[in-house]
Design a protein around this motif. Structure first.
Motif, PDB file in Angstrom:
ATOM      1  N   TYR A  29       0.404  -0.959  -0.195  1.00 60.31           N
ATOM      2  CA  TYR A  29       0.260   0.212  -0.249  1.00 60.31           C
ATOM      3  C   TYR A  29       0.494   1.340   0.105  1.00 60.31           C
ATOM      4  O   TYR A  29       0.226   2.426   0.200  1.00 60.31           O
ATOM      5  CB  TYR A  29      -0.773  -0.010   1.285  1.00 60.31           C
ATOM      6  CG  TYR A  29      -1.953  -0.369   0.733  1.00 60.31           C
ATOM      7  CD1 TYR A  29      -3.413   0.198   0.777  1.00 60.31           C
ATOM      8  CD2 TYR A  29      -2.280  -2.144   1.050  1.00 60.31           C
ATOM      9  CE1 TYR A  29      -4.349  -0.461   0.364  1.00 60.31           C
ATOM     10  CE2 TYR A  29      -3.665  -2.805   0.829  1.00 60.31           C
ATOM     11  CZ  TYR A  29      -4.752  -1.676   0.102  1.00 60.31           C
ATOM     12  OH  TYR A  29      -5.991  -2.613  -0.131  1.00 60.31           O
ATOM     13  N   ASN A  36      -6.476   7.640   0.033  1.00 59.37           N
ATOM     14  CA  ASN A  36      -7.076   6.214   1.005  1.00 59.37           C
ATOM     15  C   ASN A  36      -5.836   5.290   1.065  1.00 59.37           C
ATOM     16  O   ASN A  36      -5.828   4.658   0.468  1.00 59.37           O
ATOM     17  CB  ASN A  36      -8.725   6.476   0.791  1.00 59.37           C
ATOM     18  CG  ASN A  36      -9.451   5.520   1.423  1.00 59.37           C
ATOM     19  OD1 ASN A  36      -8.904   5.545   2.613  1.00 59.37           O
ATOM     20  ND2 ASN A  36     -10.288   5.473   1.627  1.00 59.37           N
ATOM     21  N   ALA A  38      -6.914   2.551   3.082  1.00 59.54           N
ATOM     22  CA  ALA A  38      -7.553   1.577   2.864  1.00 59.54           C
ATOM     23  C   ALA A  38      -8.231   1.099   1.869  1.00 59.54           C
ATOM     24  O   ALA A  38      -8.736  -0.041   1.650  1.00 59.54           O
ATOM     25  CB  ALA A  38      -8.821   1.400   4.044  1.00 59.54           C
ATOM     26  N   TRP A  40      -7.330   0.289  -2.964  1.00 60.53           N
ATOM     27  CA  TRP A  40      -6.471   0.507  -3.785  1.00 60.53           C
ATOM     28  C   TRP A  40      -6.935   0.672  -4.850  1.00 60.53           C
ATOM     29  O   TRP A  40      -7.870   0.849  -5.510  1.00 60.53           O
ATOM     30  CB  TRP A  40      -5.341  -1.503  -4.205  1.00 60.53           C
ATOM     31  CG  TRP A  40      -4.833  -1.345  -5.240  1.00 60.53           C
ATOM     32  CD1 TRP A  40      -5.195  -1.162  -6.347  1.00 60.53           C
ATOM     33  CD2 TRP A  40      -3.933  -1.150  -4.351  1.00 60.53           C
ATOM     34  NE1 TRP A  40      -3.814  -1.681  -6.753  1.00 60.53           N
ATOM     35  CE2 TRP A  40      -2.845  -1.403  -5.788  1.00 60.53           C
ATOM     36  CE3 TRP A  40      -2.389  -0.862  -3.591  1.00 60.53           C
ATOM     37  CZ2 TRP A  40      -1.431  -0.966  -6.448  1.00 60.53           C
ATOM     38  CZ3 TRP A  40      -2.073  -0.453  -3.741  1.00 60.53           C
ATOM     39  CH2 TRP A  40      -0.977  -0.718  -5.007  1.00 60.53           C
ATOM     40  N   ASN A 233       3.094   5.975   5.110  1.00 60.76           N
ATOM     41  CA  ASN A 233       3.758   3.354   4.422  1.00 60.76           C
ATOM     42  C   ASN A 233       4.983   3.569   3.839  1.00 60.76           C
ATOM     43  O   ASN A 233       6.015   3.053   3.680  1.00 60.76           O
ATOM     44  CB  ASN A 233       1.884   3.490   3.393  1.00 60.76           C
ATOM     45  CG  ASN A 233       1.023   3.171   4.173  1.00 60.76           C
ATOM     46  OD1 ASN A 233       1.189   2.975   5.633  1.00 60.76           O
ATOM     47  ND2 ASN A 233       0.181   3.058   3.654  1.00 60.76           N
TER      48      ASN A 233
END
Length: 272
Positions: A29, A36, A38, A40, A233
């Motif tokens: 991710y 966002n 959450a 993809w 991330n």
């Protein structure tokens, strides 16, 4: 005795999956095109570009790197000296107290360690910042280095040192020419463990920090409290990549050193 067991295989598989699937999801991710985290929305490296454009994040990473390098290096020297004292000096006066002080940070809650260091820095009127974080990390990582190096010294063949000194080598030269090369893999492992613990620390650094000394874990934690951003991330993936490369390189160098030592021992045996 039968060693293969489906129970063991399933247990190991579930254990590794529990540990590494979340990391794999984080890495995947980090290449998400959407903001966002959450959902993809396709592949992209835009968040890595955002990381290198975020000056505050880069400053925090640089502080973390400097603290880790300095604290791990000093902790390795002190931890190795402590391991030598515990492994070589026998039952000297105050050994129990000395061992307790070395091993205490292993079991001491980080909150207590951080708070006690904060009270110490305030009592001596030491301005908190880069050096207080570094001293705090040296304090709690030194014990890990001592444990790793001492475990290697327990099975050390001291006849090698005695032979060197019988040939006229001084104790200091014996240590650097005989002892240190043999225990070097343990010393490197202790350094890497100390460096990793320093990079990962949040609680103790939060107590010991001051203005202008924000570490990367502290920066990530403060950002996550407002919501997980895709840049987090990306920076976590970069940290994982750096640590993985360092571990691989250290493993290759250690393995090469062991092979060269075995060749030297075989050559010496054949020559004798």
């Amino acid at each position: 005795m039968r060693r293969f067991s489906w129970f063991n295989v399933v247990s190991l598989t579930l254990g590794f999956a529990f540990l590494y699937i979340p990391i794999l999801i984080l890495v995947i991710y980090s290449f998400n095109a959407g903001r966002n985290v959450a959902v993809w929305q396709g592949w992209s490296v835009r968040w890595y570009v955002e990381v290198f454009d975020d000056q505050q994040l880069l400053d925090a990473a640089w502080v973390t790197l400097k603290v880790g390098l300095v604290s791990a290096s000093v902790a390795t020297v002190l931890g190795t000296m402590a391991a030598l004292a515990m492994a070589r000096l026998g039952r000297f006066p105050g050994r129990l107290l000395f061992s307790g002080m070395i091993y205490a940070p292993l079991v001491m809650p980080e909150v207590i360690t951080g708070l006690s260091l904060l009270l110490l820095f305030v009592a001596v009127d030491f301005d908190r910042g880069f050096w207080t974080i570094t001293l705090a990390h040296i304090t709690f990582t030194m014990c890990f280095v001592a444990v790793v190096v001492q475990s290697r010294l327990v099975g050390f063949d001291r006849s090698l040192e005695e032979a060197a000194m019988d040939l006229g080598c001084r104790p200091t030269a014996t240590f650097f020419r005989i002892t240190l090369p043999i225990i070097w893999p343990a010393v490197v492992s202790g350094w890497m463990l100390a460096f990793t613990l320093s990079l990962d620390d949040l609680v103790i650094a939060s107590f010991a920090t001051g203005p202008g000394a924000t570490t990367l874990p502290m920066k990530i934690y403060s950002d996550v409290r407002l919501g997980v951003k895709p840049e987090i991330n990306a920076v976590c993936t970069l940290v994982i990549a750096i640590i993985s490369i360092a571990v691989i390189v250290a493993s290759i160098l250690t393995k090469r050193q062991e092979v060269e030592r075995e060749k030297a021992e075989r050559a010496a045996f054949a020559g004798g």
